[in-house]
Motif scaffolding. Sequence first.
Motif, PDB file in Angstrom:
ATOM      1  N   VAL A 191      72.776  -6.483  51.422  1.00 53.87           N
ATOM      2  CA  VAL A 191      72.430  -5.218  50.766  1.00 53.87           C
ATOM      3  C   VAL A 191      72.144  -4.098  51.763  1.00 53.87           C
ATOM      4  CG1 VAL A 191      71.573  -6.293  48.643  1.00 53.87           C
ATOM      5  CG2 VAL A 191      70.001  -5.919  50.571  1.00 53.87           C
ATOM      6  N   ALA A 192      72.033  -4.430  53.039  1.00 58.65           N
ATOM      7  CA  ALA A 192      71.827  -3.412  54.074  1.00 58.65           C
ATOM      8  C   ALA A 192      72.353  -3.948  55.394  1.00 58.65           C
ATOM      9  CB  ALA A 192      70.349  -3.039  54.203  1.00 58.65           C
ATOM     10  N   ILE A 202      78.510  -4.546  52.710  1.00 59.25           N
ATOM     11  CA  ILE A 202      77.614  -4.565  51.550  1.00 59.25           C
ATOM     12  C   ILE A 202      78.300  -5.328  50.417  1.00 59.25           C
ATOM     13  CG2 ILE A 202      76.387  -3.173  49.848  1.00 59.25           C
ATOM     14  CD1 ILE A 202      75.245  -2.861  52.620  1.00 59.25           C
TER      15      ILE A 202
END
Length: 328
Positions: free
Chosen positions: A74-75, A85
């Motif tokens: 997610v990061a 991502i």
Amino acid sequence: MTQTMRAVEITEAGGPDVLQLTERPMPEPAEGQVVLKVAYAGVNRPDALQRAGAYDPPPGASDLPGLEASGEVVAIGTGVEGLAIGDQVCALLPGGGYAEYVAAPAAHCLPVPTGMGLKEAACLPETFFTVWSNVFTRGGLKAGERFLVHGGSSGIGTTAIQLANAFGARVFATAGSAEKCAACVELGAEKAINYRDEDFVAAMRAEGGANLILDMVGGDYIPRNVKALAEDGRLVQIAFLQGPVVELNFALMMVKRLTLTGSTLRPQSDLAKARIAQDLREAVWPLLEAGKVAPVMDSEFDLADAAAAHARMEGSGHIGKIVLKVAG
């Protein structure tokens, strides 16, 4: 993303009940890291040792337990290549897996094998990194050699049996019940020795001795392992359930030209772990994707029930891996 997350922390050194849900700040990816939204986290013996106050995290690592997890990227931090991502991966962690989000070195992430779910993938990193580096790299196991693994029904044991069998070794294992011994044979062990009623030293000597032994028991197993090894045999020590201090007559080591070695995974450098990850990607991930090797699953607990998961593991009734379900 929310700024805080649920996590399980060690409130003080002690038994499973010291594991408690808490709120922690969301991790941010440092250079070379990614942040995962955790789906599942593996439960391992080092987690229990850390909880008991016997295994401190390495410098800079999270104080939260959890050495492996699966989830979604997610990061992404600076300097990361090859991950995007939304990618689903499993990762070896220096700590922090018992949480909704965790920062992980990108080089220690591996793709979820094709055809495998996130629950199964969470069981791969800790055991597969450990087995590959100790059995094949450090231990030098070759096809046709006699390989003995103690604790054959554990996460490490079930992985070692399958990989050694897949690479052509003759596999032997010890376990503590008829059910566990049967599981070892089903996974590929030629013979499983119930240590409660059979001497593994005699059993291995009858086969000509073990060329390689993987041991996590320690204690009085160490001198017995030396006796069970064949000439030019190797003993690789990875844990000490019965303690690290023992009296040992080294004359047998000289006479039989033995190699006694060992390692721990968690304190090794990021580069060393990245090299193991690359070896796994090339040599083992194709076996997982072909269904020739698979993690053995014991049970699943919710993140909030981490204490029960630790009690299950320390009760030694499990066969294979225990996981925490983190994502809803």
